[in-house]
Design an enzyme around this catalytic site. Structure first.
Site, PDB file in Angstrom:
ATOM      1  N   SER A 121       0.782  -1.326  -0.161  1.00 36.64           N
ATOM      2  CA  SER A 121      -0.030  -0.025  -0.040  1.00 36.64           C
ATOM      3  C   SER A 121       0.823   1.233  -0.029  1.00 36.64           C
ATOM      4  O   SER A 121       0.367   2.457  -0.276  1.00 36.64           O
ATOM      5  CB  SER A 121      -1.085   0.119   1.248  1.00 36.64           C
ATOM      6  OG  SER A 121      -0.147  -0.134   2.463  1.00 36.64           O
ATOM      7  N   HIS A 142      -3.577  -3.610  -5.446  1.00 38.57           N
ATOM      8  CA  HIS A 142      -3.429  -3.027  -4.074  1.00 38.57           C
ATOM      9  C   HIS A 142      -5.037  -3.370  -3.690  1.00 38.57           C
ATOM     10  O   HIS A 142      -5.994  -2.576  -4.108  1.00 38.57           O
ATOM     11  CB  HIS A 142      -3.349  -1.556  -3.873  1.00 38.57           C
ATOM     12  CG  HIS A 142      -3.516  -1.059  -2.525  1.00 38.57           C
ATOM     13  ND1 HIS A 142      -3.978   0.106  -2.476  1.00 38.57           N
ATOM     14  CD2 HIS A 142      -3.400  -1.742  -1.359  1.00 38.57           C
ATOM     15  CE1 HIS A 142      -3.957   0.333  -0.982  1.00 38.57           C
ATOM     16  NE2 HIS A 142      -3.607  -0.690  -0.374  1.00 38.57           N
ATOM     17  N   GLU A 154      -6.744  -1.363  -6.549  1.00 40.03           N
ATOM     18  CA  GLU A 154      -5.936  -0.526  -7.451  1.00 40.03           C
ATOM     19  C   GLU A 154      -4.813  -1.574  -8.197  1.00 40.03           C
ATOM     20  O   GLU A 154      -4.124  -2.155  -7.683  1.00 40.03           O
ATOM     21  CB  GLU A 154      -5.237   0.615  -6.571  1.00 40.03           C
ATOM     22  CG  GLU A 154      -6.142   1.438  -5.866  1.00 40.03           C
ATOM     23  CD  GLU A 154      -5.627   2.471  -5.275  1.00 40.03           C
ATOM     24  OE1 GLU A 154      -5.942   3.676  -4.869  1.00 40.03           O
ATOM     25  OE2 GLU A 154      -4.759   2.284  -4.250  1.00 40.03           O
ATOM     26  N   ASN A 192      -5.344   6.168  -0.858  1.00 40.43           N
ATOM     27  CA  ASN A 192      -4.380   6.707   0.258  1.00 40.43           C
ATOM     28  C   ASN A 192      -3.926   8.272   0.185  1.00 40.43           C
ATOM     29  O   ASN A 192      -3.638   8.768   0.965  1.00 40.43           O
ATOM     30  CB  ASN A 192      -3.316   5.584   0.604  1.00 40.43           C
ATOM     31  CG  ASN A 192      -3.788   4.564   1.368  1.00 40.43           C
ATOM     32  OD1 ASN A 192      -4.885   4.546   1.955  1.00 40.43           O
ATOM     33  ND2 ASN A 192      -2.987   3.554   1.238  1.00 40.43           N
TER      34      ASN A 192
HETATM   35  P1  NAI Z   1      -0.023  -9.891   7.836  1.00 40.77           P
HETATM   36  O1  NAI Z   1       0.880  -9.398   8.855  1.00 40.77           O
HETATM   37  O2  NAI Z   1      -1.229 -10.231   8.501  1.00 40.77           O
HETATM   38  O3  NAI Z   1       0.609 -11.018   6.940  1.00 40.77           O
HETATM   39  C1  NAI Z   1       1.934 -11.318   6.336  1.00 40.77           C
HETATM   40  C2  NAI Z   1       2.027 -12.732   6.209  1.00 40.77           C
HETATM   41  O4  NAI Z   1       3.039 -12.782   5.310  1.00 40.77           O
HETATM   42  C3  NAI Z   1       2.287 -13.289   7.549  1.00 40.77           C
HETATM   43  O5  NAI Z   1       1.590 -14.447   7.609  1.00 40.77           O
HETATM   44  C4  NAI Z   1       3.762 -13.556   7.427  1.00 40.77           C
HETATM   45  O6  NAI Z   1       4.270 -14.999   7.945  1.00 40.77           O
HETATM   46  C5  NAI Z   1       4.007 -13.890   5.994  1.00 40.77           C
HETATM   47  N1  NAI Z   1       5.351 -13.447   5.279  1.00 40.77           N
HETATM   48  C6  NAI Z   1       6.151 -12.662   5.932  1.00 40.77           C
HETATM   49  N2  NAI Z   1       7.459 -12.483   5.114  1.00 40.77           N
HETATM   50  C7  NAI Z   1       7.243 -13.783   4.183  1.00 40.77           C
HETATM   51  C8  NAI Z   1       7.995 -14.315   3.270  1.00 40.77           C
HETATM   52  N3  NAI Z   1       9.127 -13.792   2.651  1.00 40.77           N
HETATM   53  N4  NAI Z   1       7.468 -15.222   2.480  1.00 40.77           N
HETATM   54  C9  NAI Z   1       6.233 -15.739   2.656  1.00 40.77           C
HETATM   55  N5  NAI Z   1       5.319 -15.179   3.759  1.00 40.77           N
HETATM   56  C10 NAI Z   1       5.855 -14.173   4.406  1.00 40.77           C
HETATM   57  O7  NAI Z   1       0.280  -8.538   6.798  1.00 40.77           O
HETATM   58  P2  NAI Z   1      -1.255  -8.051   5.994  1.00 40.77           P
HETATM   59  O8  NAI Z   1      -1.975  -7.029   6.786  1.00 40.77           O
HETATM   60  O9  NAI Z   1      -1.649  -9.094   5.403  1.00 40.77           O
HETATM   61  O10 NAI Z   1      -0.376  -7.189   4.837  1.00 40.77           O
HETATM   62  C11 NAI Z   1       0.347  -7.741   3.688  1.00 40.77           C
HETATM   63  C12 NAI Z   1       0.864  -6.943   2.840  1.00 40.77           C
HETATM   64  O11 NAI Z   1      -0.486  -6.115   2.107  1.00 40.77           O
HETATM   65  C13 NAI Z   1       1.521  -5.720   3.106  1.00 40.77           C
HETATM   66  O12 NAI Z   1       2.296  -5.256   1.870  1.00 40.77           O
HETATM   67  C14 NAI Z   1       0.620  -4.582   3.461  1.00 40.77           C
HETATM   68  O13 NAI Z   1       1.274  -3.227   3.390  1.00 40.77           O
HETATM   69  C15 NAI Z   1      -0.446  -4.651   2.584  1.00 40.77           C
HETATM   70  N6  NAI Z   1      -1.538  -4.397   2.696  1.00 40.77           N
HETATM   71  C16 NAI Z   1      -2.259  -4.261   4.067  1.00 40.77           C
HETATM   72  C17 NAI Z   1      -3.543  -3.825   4.318  1.00 40.77           C
HETATM   73  C18 NAI Z   1      -4.089  -4.153   5.697  1.00 40.77           C
HETATM   74  O14 NAI Z   1      -5.267  -3.400   6.084  1.00 40.77           O
HETATM   75  N7  NAI Z   1      -3.729  -5.121   6.567  1.00 40.77           N
HETATM   76  C19 NAI Z   1      -4.394  -3.105   3.230  1.00 40.77           C
HETATM   77  C20 NAI Z   1      -3.619  -3.066   1.911  1.00 40.77           C
HETATM   78  C21 NAI Z   1      -2.396  -3.529   1.491  1.00 40.77           C
END
Ligand code: NAI
Length: 506
Positions: A121, A142, A154, A192
């Site tokens: 994001s 996104h 997006e 955003n």
């Molecule tokens: P999260 O922390 O819930 O999940 C991330 C997952 O990725 C975890 O299960 C972790 O173990 C895994 N992980 C970390 N490094 C890894 C790797 N090298 N290979 C495989 N798995 C790996 O995070 P979330 O909230 O799902 O966010 C994920 C992405 O989405 C980030 O880039 C975030 O900025 C983006 N995002 C998040 C939003 C939100 O509201 N949470 C909204 C829009 C985008």
């Protein structure tokens, strides 16, 4: 029509990865989930099974569909299992170094035809793809949280992304039941970025002492129609998330004054007043419920003064009619008598400026915000000026509350609350279009779906009148001398030419 991507891999089985896996499986793709944390992908798969059974129990899908979707969801053991994926979606931690390393690894194992996307994001897609051999197949995808309910995505094109990749991602988004909007790879993309107007302008008026937090929230809900007031929204999101985003977008746009963050949130964050999740933000929470903030009732004033309305007031005829309907004494002379309450209704100016320019007795002058028709709003907003006498303030409050509609009394403010916040929202949206970050139609779609505003900002600007928005900004800039309020050329030209803010050039 054949499905754009039959085999989809999702890396990162957290909140976002799960949601994306859900809608991809529902669209009919075979989906592989991969997570570095042991058991996380399997756990996500089970959680989705439970989720689908709940949908089935509610009658939203059939048992056959649930069976089919569950069978389409697979757990991958490592990146090397993803060689057959046609689309690989990265949703791991928000760190550039981690994402760059992962994409470099993917380039080695993925088929040369595979499309690689990031759900980032805040990071630049170009930077994620910088060291790859085939940056043309990398884009941003996104999604918003929770993915199945927030039906917008997006599609972010970096300067090196192939046009065909963007088109394919748009088609696949539609197959997943989402509206795709196309954005250039710029800080905050569309949603955003467009969201900068609301909170930052509310913080400015708070910092200026215009009114308190609860008053600003009530005004923006009841008068402008936002679902949540800006401070309620800060509490919900948490300042640990929103303050760094405000700082980051401001810095990435090289100190653009329109996005200037506030010391208020910096200090509150430092003090640990993070928001709802900590039990204390702008409001206090007990058992996750905000504690009510009492609103001052209108005073009882037995002898209301006669009212004199400035000839330059916005919606003057409507205001006079309302006063008449309330059987209030109206003065019709060229100047107000010495007893009268003087009412101005400026666009973008403060009450002080009008009192000075129109030669009015400031001690008896108040302003009312009539940008929107009175009948269209659930609250009136009345501003005093530093010279307004207490008896006149009380009289104004009682008088405008005469039919029972709530009235918020605020301190002087160029653009009251609603005018300045809406003008900031429309102006930033206009400038996003001026910069070519997205089309006006995509801007409005992305913001109404992504931020839940009652209208897309450009259609909102059209409804308010582009000239009115322009006037508010010009006048605010005169009062405050702050380049933050300079109108975008997009707004300025369309208003001057009588065109819709959604108009695109031939
Ligand atoms: P999260 O922390 O819930 O999940 C991330 C997952 O990725 C975890 O299960 C972790 O173990 C895994 N992980 C970390 N490094 C890894 C790797 N090298 N290979 C495989 N798995 C790996 O995070 P979330 O909230 O799902 O966010 C994920 C992405 O989405 C980030 O880039 C975030 O900025 C983006 N995002 C998040 C939003 C939100 O509201 N949470 C909204 C829009 C985008």
């Amino acid at each position: 029509m054949s499905l754009e991507f039959q085999h989809v891999a999702i890396i990162g089985a957290g909140a976002m990865g799960r949601g994306i896996a859900q809608i991809a499986a529902q669209a009919g793709s075979q989906v592989w989930l991969l997570d570095t944390q042991a058991g996380a992908a399997q756990q996500a798969r089970e959680a989705l099974g439970v989720q689908w059974h709940k949908l089935q129990a509610k009658g939203k899908c059939s048992a056959e569909q649930v069976q089919q979707w569950r069978a389409a969801l697979h757990v991958a053991g490592s990146v090397s299992d993803l060689a057959t994926a046609e689309l690989i979606v990265e949703a791991v931690v928000e760190r550039l170094d981690v994402k760059q390393a992962l994409f470099a690894q993917l380039e080695e194992v993925a088929s040369p035809q595979a499309v690689l996307v990031s759900n980032t994001s805040s990071l630049s897609i170009a930077a994620i793809a910088a060291n790859l051999r085939q940056p043309g197949r990398v884009a941003g995808y996104h999604f918003f949280n929770p993915v199945p309910l927030m039906r917008v995505v997006e599609v972010v094109a970096s300067v090196r992304t192939d046009a065909e990749v963007v088109e394919r991602l748009v088609r696949y988004a539609q197959a997943m039941g989402h509206q795709a909007v196309v954005a250039q790879d710029t800080p905050g993309f569309i949603v955003n970025h467009a969201g900068r107007g609301y909170g930052t302008e509310a913080l400015r008026l708070l910092g200026e002492g215009v009114c308190d937090v609860a008053t600003a929230d009530r005004i923006l809900r009841d008068q402008a129609g936002f679902r949540l007031g800006p401070f309620e929204l800060f509490d919900l999101t948490g300042l640990d998330v929103s303050h760094p985003v405000m700082e980051s977008i401001y810095q990435q746009y090289y100190a653009e004054p329109r996005y200037r963050p506030s010391v208020i949130t910096a200090q509150r964050l430092a003090a640990g007043l993070v928001g709802r999740k900590k039990g204390q933000g702008f409001y206090r929470y007990v058992d996750n419920q905000p504690q009510p903030v009492a609103e001052a009732a209108a005073p009882s004033v037995p002898d209301l003064p006669p009212v004199w309305v400035s000839p330059k007031a916005a919606r003057r005829a409507e205001l006079l009619q309302w006063l008449k309907d309330q059987q209030l004494a109206i003065e019709t002379g060229a100047v107000a008598s010495s007893k009268a309450l003087i009412v101005v209704a400026p666009l973008g100016f403060d009450v002080t400026t009008l009192a000075a320019v129109e030669g009015l007795d400031a001690s008896r002058t108040v302003g009312i915000d009539l940008l929107l028709p009175d009948a269209a709003t659930k609250r009136r907003v009345v501003a005093t000026n530093p010279a307004t006498r207490q008896d006149m303030r009380q009289a104004a409050h009682a008088l405008f509350a005469r039919d029972g509609k709530p009235v918020s009394m605020i301190r002087d403010s160029a653009g009251f609350v609603t005018q300045r916040v809406l003008a900031a929202v429309v102006n930033i949206a206009s400038d996003i279009c001026q910069q070519g970050i997205c089309s006006p139609a995509d801007l409005d779609l992305a913001v109404s779906l992504g931020l839940g505003y009652p209208s897309g900002p450009l259609a909102w600007g059209d409804a308010l009148g582009p000239n009115n928005v322009l006037e508010i900004l010009f006048n605010m800039q005169t009062v405050y001398g702050d380049p933050r309020y300079r109108p975008s050329p997009w707004l300025r030209r369309r208003a001057a030419l009588g065109l819709s803010l959604l108009h695109t050039e031939a």
